[in-house]
Design an enzyme around this catalytic site. Structure first.
Site, short mmCIF file in Angstrom:
data_model
loop_
_atom_site.label_atom_id
_atom_site.label_comp_id
_atom_site.label_asym_id
_atom_site.label_seq_id
_atom_site.Cartn_x
_atom_site.Cartn_y
_atom_site.Cartn_z
N GLN A 1 0.83 -1.21 0.00
CA GLN A 1 0.00 0.00 0.00
C GLN A 1 0.87 1.26 0.00
O GLN A 1 0.40 2.33 -0.32
CB GLN A 1 -0.93 0.00 1.22
CG GLN A 1 -2.02 -1.06 1.15
CD GLN A 1 -2.98 -1.03 2.31
OE1 GLN A 1 -3.24 -2.07 2.89
NE2 GLN A 1 -3.52 0.12 2.66
N ARG B 1 -9.52 -0.54 7.28
CA ARG B 1 -10.43 0.45 6.70
C ARG B 1 -10.78 1.56 7.69
O ARG B 1 -11.95 1.87 7.94
CB ARG B 1 -11.71 -0.22 6.21
CG ARG B 1 -12.32 0.59 5.07
CD ARG B 1 -13.45 -0.09 4.40
NE ARG B 1 -13.85 0.69 3.24
CZ ARG B 1 -14.21 0.15 2.09
NH1 ARG B 1 -14.22 -1.16 1.93
NH2 ARG B 1 -14.59 0.92 1.10
N CYS B 2 -9.76 2.13 8.27
CA CYS B 2 -10.00 3.27 9.14
C CYS B 2 -8.70 4.03 9.28
O CYS B 2 -7.64 3.51 8.98
CB CYS B 2 -10.53 2.82 10.49
SG CYS B 2 -9.34 2.64 11.80
N GLU C 1 -13.10 5.24 4.11
CA GLU C 1 -13.23 4.49 5.35
C GLU C 1 -14.42 4.91 6.20
O GLU C 1 -14.81 4.21 7.11
CB GLU C 1 -11.93 4.62 6.12
CG GLU C 1 -10.84 3.98 5.31
CD GLU C 1 -9.45 4.32 5.74
OE1 GLU C 1 -8.54 3.60 5.34
OE2 GLU C 1 -9.29 5.30 6.45
#
Ligand code: CDP
Length: 806
Positions: A237, A384-385, A760
């Protein structure tokens, strides 16, 4: 025949710029099986590496015998910690300031920990060889409960740092303690609590889960010994960060390392950190001089690479009798597993947990987080945050609900009463952040009106009475979540990773014929960056999005950036893209002025061209200006049309949303059905409404998974339960509810195009919304706080505890 010049609006529409529901360009290859993933990389002579993993959660390694494995035809090497030690590579630094064993050194600390790395001609031979490695273990007492980790006689886990009583974030209180992070005004908070009419206190556990992207973590390392260059393809990522880390660890000069992240099949935080597989593949390729591939299987991914959450949050709100919140106090016990490998900006050991005062205006707050070691896999990634935001939002959104119950007040009204008001922005939150913009009452009103909130409460009351009379076995819950996110890490004053500040970048080059290549320091894992960055450039430069190619993931060509996670791409690289485009536009304006023989100030921009003010028929389009920039630039102006921008954001962005979930639960079976889920998101300026909707659908689906069933659990012996999709809940279209989306638009005042992140938000807001719906359904039965995950078995157990079953 006369041709009619298209109007400005018609020309703007053709560009497919910002605000357009442009179809995702990357899907052309994805839907035809033409994506190019790491496992598609096949190089001549490539070998395959795989791990021998620990069957124990905590044990001393008495001996490792690799002789039988090495003797198997097709096996080229078996690496253990003893082989890595002389290279000083048996441990690697983590992003959190700890070290992590690359291969277990003298003892294992969690089940499935990497003990040896087998390199063979193919994956089958590697798998056979793994079975032949003989390890003699002496089992040690296992610690899976983080509360027990801090007891005086708790087993010592990290022998390698037993004498190191100062960690990356100050003093360690105990041999299993990692850090204590305190923020806020403790005295002021205590004083506010002392004066409060009502104190509401609960312990909310946010259980351990895993991002579980469909494509697992993997890499191919290829060392060219003649050139002294290493090429590393991987599911990264943050490819540039990996390049820097590989250079620091291996000693190879950074310009001789080429990191390439090709297409990625989902990341969700799982692919931020560095894993043993990367180090071992690189070492094996350097030693053997041929490419080495490492590809995790599903069980390895779920049980060893970064978990998320595992926060135990004792949360208190102090309020007046009529519901004005006076203060918040929160203590978190954070279970980090065997090594502190959290992926947070270096200064923030608990990520952005200090956004936990949420959307509410309160004068004072205090937060303390204690991190501890246990015999579990390490990690603590932002699934996802934006780094621990989802934990923070869960704490405050559950706390608001339990406070409302104790006050006997409607929880929507309690929220409205305490909202930060539009005129208070920029708002200085008590735990340090400055919220950029928001209009919470407007969003809440729109959401409540759309779902018919007051009618739903009336229906719920009638249903509760019917349940009490024995006329129905179903109870109804109304879940609310009003969340504020904090995304776009981040300003260099707040955020760095290992000393590199968290800017991001864009480089745009206009070709002579007016088409474009643009490269960013971020890396899409499915978010559609190739589609949406082109839309920003299209609007800024008046070039059709279809003529713009977006490229990410190759560290040789892309400008340095800190990667994609924490919904940071739009706030950082999205901003860099707009700023770089504006530099190009400024140069194009000089060229236009020269060509039209007017002063620059006499020109005005019109969608895709500069025209002379008051003489709209005299203009030069961007296409013409691109050609001229290579062909006849004005004297003293260098040819070409390109620009780069490294954008250090002045602040983070604060998207928000109002979510409602209406749920019916059968108390006899524990089966919960989502009747309606409404999600209103405000992410400022919307670049591509269709992509935003897709992001919201995906985030809500993962929120549903986490709240309603997903869990990485351990038994007393430290055996990991939930390490396959048989046990780890991954919802399919069958279980997933229908999503209803909506929006308001409150632009970010400091972002060049007013956009905030969105990827997110639905996860962050969705989890408490589901959990609140479940808790709300049982609240009239005085159930107390019900811990997640809310699967049917656990809800059935709630019914049993409350004596509801007939
Ligand atoms: O960093 P990441 O890409 O995961 O998150 P993001 O910045 O929230 O962007 C996710 C996707 O939504 C990207 O394709 C963005 O371009 C798009 N988006 C948008 O269309 N409008 C916004 N205001 C924010 C994001």
């Amino acid at each position: 025949q006369t041709t009619v010049e298209p109007t400005s609006a018609e020309r703007a529409e053709k560009l497919q710029g910002m605000g357009c529901k442009r179809k995702r360009v990357e899907d052309i290859r994805f839907t035809q099986g033409k994506g190019n993933y790491v496992d598609d990389v096949k190089l001549p002579g490539m070998l395959f590496g795989d791990f021998v993993r620990s069957s124990h959660a905590h044990a001393r390694i008495k001996s490792i015998d690799t002789s039988k494995a090495k003797a198997l035809p097709g096996v080229l090497a078996v690496l253990t910690a003893a082989d890595l030690k002389p290279l000083n590579l048996h441990y690697m630094p983590t992003l959190a300031g700890d070290v992590q064993a690359v291969l277990a050194d003298e003892k294992v600390l969690f089940q499935n920990q990497e003990v040896a790395f087998v390199v063979a001609k193919d994956r089958y031979i590697a798998a056979d060889a793994i079975e032949l490695v003989e390890i003699d273990y002496e089992p040690l007492p296992v610690l899976v409960d983080p509360f027990k980790a801090m007891e005086p006689d708790a087993p010592l886990l990290r022998e390698d740092i037993k004498d190191k009583m100062t960690g990356a974030h100050g003093a360690r209180k105990h041999h299993n303690h990692i850090f204590c992070w305190e923020i806020g005004d403790k005295e002021g908070t205590d004083a506010a609590f002392a004066k409060a009419d009502v104190v509401s206190k609960d312990m909310f556990t946010y259980h351990r889960v895993h991002p579980s992207p469909l494509e697992t973590c993997q890499c191919v390392a290829s060392m060219d010994k003649i050139r002294g260059e290493l090429t590393l393809w991987g599911t990264f990522q943050a490819p540039h960060v990996i390049r820097t880390v590989v250079s620091l660890i291996s000693g190879l000069p950074e310009h001789k390392i080429h990191v390439i992240a090709p297409d990625i099949g989902g990341g969700f935080g799982n692919k931020v950190g560095a894993y043993s597989g990367y180090v071992c593949a690189v070492v094996a390729s350097i030693v053997l001089g041929v490419p080495v591939k490492w590809v995790e299987d599903r069980m390895e991914n779920l049980s060893t690479t970064s978990f998320a959450r595992d926060y135990h949050m004792t949360t208190e709100l102090a309020a007046t009798r009529d519901g004005k919140i006076l203060a918040m106090r929160c203590h978190v016990l954070a279970d980090h597993g065997a090594f502190d490998a959290c992926a947070d900006p270096s200064k923030w050991p608990a990520g952005f947990m200090n956004i936990c005062t949420g959307s509410y205006d309160m004068p004072v707050a205090h937060l303390a987080v204690d991190g501890v070691y246990t015999n579990k896999a390490s990690g603590g990634v932002a699934y996802r945050c934006s780094f621990r935001v989802t934990e923070a939002v869960y704490a405050i959104e559950r706390a608001i609900e339990t406070l409302a119950q104790r006050l006997g007040m409607d929880s929507a009204d309690l929220r409205i009463k305490n909202f930060i008001q539009p005129e208070q922005f920029p708002y200085q939150a008590p735990l340090g952040w400055e919220y950029d913009s928001g209009n919470y009452p407007l969003a809440m009103k729109k959401a409540m009106d759309t779902v018919g909130y007051r009618q739903l409460r009336a229906e719920q009351k009638a249903r509760q009475e019917a349940f009490r009379r024995g006329e129905t076995r179903e109870i109804m819950g109304i879940g609310i979540s009003f969340f504020t996110e904090i995304v776009g890490a981040g300003p260099s004053k707040n955020c760095d990773i290992l000393g590199v500040s968290m800017f991001d970048s864009a480089e745009i080059r206009i070709h002579p014929t007016g088409s474009v290549i643009a490269r960013m320091g971020t890396k899409s894992q499915g978010q559609g960056h190739e589609t949406t960055y082109a839309q920003i450039i299209a609007t800024e430069l008046g070039i059709p999005a279809d003529d713009i190619m977006i490229e990410e993931g190759n560290t040789d060509t892309a400008p340095y950036g800190l990667g994609t996670y924490g919904s940071r791409s739009t706030p950082t690289a999205g901003a860099a893209t707009a700023v770089a485009a504006r530099k190009i536009k400024a140069k194009a304006q000089m060229i236009a002025a020269h060509m039209l023989e007017v002063h620059e100030g006499d020109l005005e921009w019109d969608v895709d061209r500069f025209r002379v003010k008051g003489l709209p028929e005299k203009f030069k389009t961007m296409k013409e200006l691109a050609w001229a920039s290579y062909n006849s630039p004005p004297p003293n102006l260098e040819p070409g049309l390109e620009a780069v921008n490294y954008y250090d954001p002045p602040n983070l962005t604060y998207p928000f949303g109002a979510y409602f979930c209406i749920m019916d639960i059968d108390v006899d079976t524990g089966v919960a059905k989502t009747r309606r889920f409404y999600a209103l998101d405000d992410c400022g300026t919307r670049i591509n409404p269709m992509i935003i909707e897709g992001q919201v659908h995906g985030g809500l689906t993962e929120a549903f998974a986490v709240a309603m069933g997903q869990e990485i659990r351990y038994d007393e012996q430290g055996n990991v339960l939930g390490a396959s999709f048989m046990d780890f809940f991954l919802p399919t279209a069958v279980e997933t509810p229908k999503w209803e989306t909506d929006y308001t638009v409150t632009p970010s005042p400091h972002h060049p195009i007013g956009a905030k992140g969105v990827g997110e938000s639905p996860h962050v807001g969705g989890v408490p919304c589901f959990s609140n719906a479940v808790n709300d359904a049982y609240a009239f039965l005085n159930a107390g706080h019900i811990q997640m995950p809310h699967d049917a078995w656990r809800l059935w157990k709630v019914g049993e505890r409350l004596g509801l079953h007939v």
